[in-house]
Scaffold this active site. Sequence first.
Site, short mmCIF file in Angstrom:
data_model
loop_
_atom_site.label_atom_id
_atom_site.label_comp_id
_atom_site.label_asym_id
_atom_site.label_seq_id
_atom_site.Cartn_x
_atom_site.Cartn_y
_atom_site.Cartn_z
N GLU A 127 0.83 -1.22 0.00
CA GLU A 127 0.00 0.00 0.00
C GLU A 127 0.86 1.26 0.00
O GLU A 127 0.44 2.31 -0.50
CB GLU A 127 -0.96 0.01 1.19
N PHE B 93 -10.77 -8.14 13.90
CA PHE B 93 -9.69 -8.53 13.00
C PHE B 93 -9.46 -7.43 11.96
O PHE B 93 -10.40 -6.95 11.34
CB PHE B 93 -10.05 -9.85 12.32
N GLN B 94 -8.22 -7.04 11.81
CA GLN B 94 -7.81 -6.01 10.85
C GLN B 94 -8.45 -4.66 11.13
O GLN B 94 -8.74 -3.89 10.22
CB GLN B 94 -8.06 -6.45 9.41
N LYS C 164 -17.39 -1.82 6.20
CA LYS C 164 -17.83 -2.82 5.22
C LYS C 164 -19.36 -2.87 5.11
O LYS C 164 -19.90 -3.03 4.01
CB LYS C 164 -17.28 -4.19 5.64
N MET D 215 24.06 9.24 1.87
CA MET D 215 23.90 10.52 2.56
C MET D 215 24.25 10.36 4.05
O MET D 215 24.88 11.24 4.65
CB MET D 215 22.48 11.05 2.39
#
Length: 581
Positions: free
Chosen positions: A65, A127-128, A177, A489
């Site tokens: 993502e 969950f999630q 959902k 760097m």
Amino acid sequence: MYESTTGPARPARKQMGMITGAEILIKALEYQEVETAFGIPGGAILPAYDPLIDAGFRHVLARHEQGAGHMAEGYAWATGKVGVAIATSGPGATNLVTPLADALMDSVPIVAITGQVPTHAVGNDAFQEAHTTGITMPATKHNYFVTHAEEIAQTVAEAFHLASTGRPGPVLVDIPKDVLNARVPWRDPEPVAMPGYRPTTSPHPRRIREAIRLIESAERPVLYVGGGIIKAGGSEALAAFARMTNMPVITTLMGRGAISDHNPNTLGMPGMHGLYAATTAMQKADLLVAIGVRFDDRVTGDPDAFAPFAKVIHADIDPAEIGKVRAPEVPIVGDARLILEAMCERWGDTPTPELEKWWTTIRTWQERYPLRFDQQVDGPLKPQHVISRLRDRADDDAIVVSGVGQHQMWASQYWRFDQPRHWINSGGLGTMGFAVPAAIGAKAGMPDQQVIAVDGDGCFQMTVQELITAAYERIPIKVALFNNAAHGMVRQWQRLFYNERFSASDLGQQLPDYPKLAESMGCAGLRATRVDEVDHVIETMLEIDDRPVVAEFVVDRDEMVFPMVPAGGSNDIVLNGPEDL
Ligand SMILES: Cc1ncc(C[n+]2csc(CCOP(=O)(O)OP(=O)(O)O)c2C)c(N)n1
């Protein structure tokens, strides 16, 4: 896939004219004329991925993502439109936090759509589940939690409006959902009316008059311009105003391309790794005309020692930026293009100021302290040499996307930009791993233009998997990979400020075979280790157009970026090379 807490989606009985919240979401994105979205499905967002199959826009399946978010950013940078990223709840949403914060810092307009666990499970450690709006609140311009399917289309419309107007930025829409599964009728969104949100775009005429008066009487003025000009589409007005007033123009890292580097008034980038003449011109100026810039610490160095003789005119669309670092004599709130147009109009037929003495001084600095590097025929490959050769052979309108580190500074220093939106990088957050996915997004948005990612090996290893996306989706970006086997760097700072104690900056212990890695992901892989191989590799890389290509350049790991103003130091002290240490 586990759906233990969410239960199977139970589509409600079909009713005439009723569609699901998920269908409304897709229709709402179509309504906003979305062409491409980048994302990854998952349990909570799954209802939206079903109607997505028939959507009138393209969906690019990212591998992470974070990649999807940077792709949306690259798309937005290159096209000037709003980028879209889609993720599921919990880990999908938290993986988007970095690109959201990146887009906020660099004022990039993106809209992120995230699925959320069903309303009844919110707050139950389902969950999630993650508190997406809570987590992303400080990383977005605004975010929404949608509680009813009827609100989706209007919320999406507002999100696009917020992302793209005023100071652009990221907006997130989180949808549970059950809301995606609910059935409601479609209704076209109303024109967006947000009483508390009315960015000032037209500058106040009195402020313009005051600004012009200061410019007329200045002896050592400098136009200090940034990314705000590009976002506002103000490049033409900027060039016109620079011509009328003959002012030197310095472009911040974010403003590269706001005015052509071939314009004789352009001095280039100032600040920590800026060009000596640009940094010093600001330091000695008696007037800074700052437009669409935020006085970043990488530009100012120690703010107390910054531009000590200068009066300041500060123009920005975001009033919160004005006076944040430096109190201006003339504050101007408004859109950068409208401000510049108003200044041009007000200037009218006023004769061009006599700035010969100022220009002579600046030209002396430019001659005395040019950018330089030393490429020996048999010596190790210098990154500046590779970038210069690539610049000379690439298309004139190539889009360059960089990662973060030494290679980013060399790319900004050595490339020549003639137009806005041809230089894409993570300037504010300084996000390693930005280049590859952002280049994919840029190329998805501008398929006919060459898109070249200039990346360091450290950055590359962070989001390299998105090359699978590029290969599968036939988005043939080109990656010039600078392998110095180090976090260059970091190594430079350790060399300069930590007695050469190279703690955890050495990548050389376990380097992948980059061309093979590229090939394993469906890309072409090339490598140059010697000076006499560079041109051939660059030519081959630029010729390959049927798949993404990674050209690895094995470069000198001890090369350092100069000029340099040590962090927090005064811009009066610019180190031009190792001899100044
Ligand atoms: C996500 C992230 N982690 C850490 C850093 C700190 N950081 C800045 S530059 C840099 C090294 C970059 O190395 P590389 O990509 O190889 O580029 P180079 O400097 O060698 O050109 C690091 C670790 C960062 N900017 N972003």
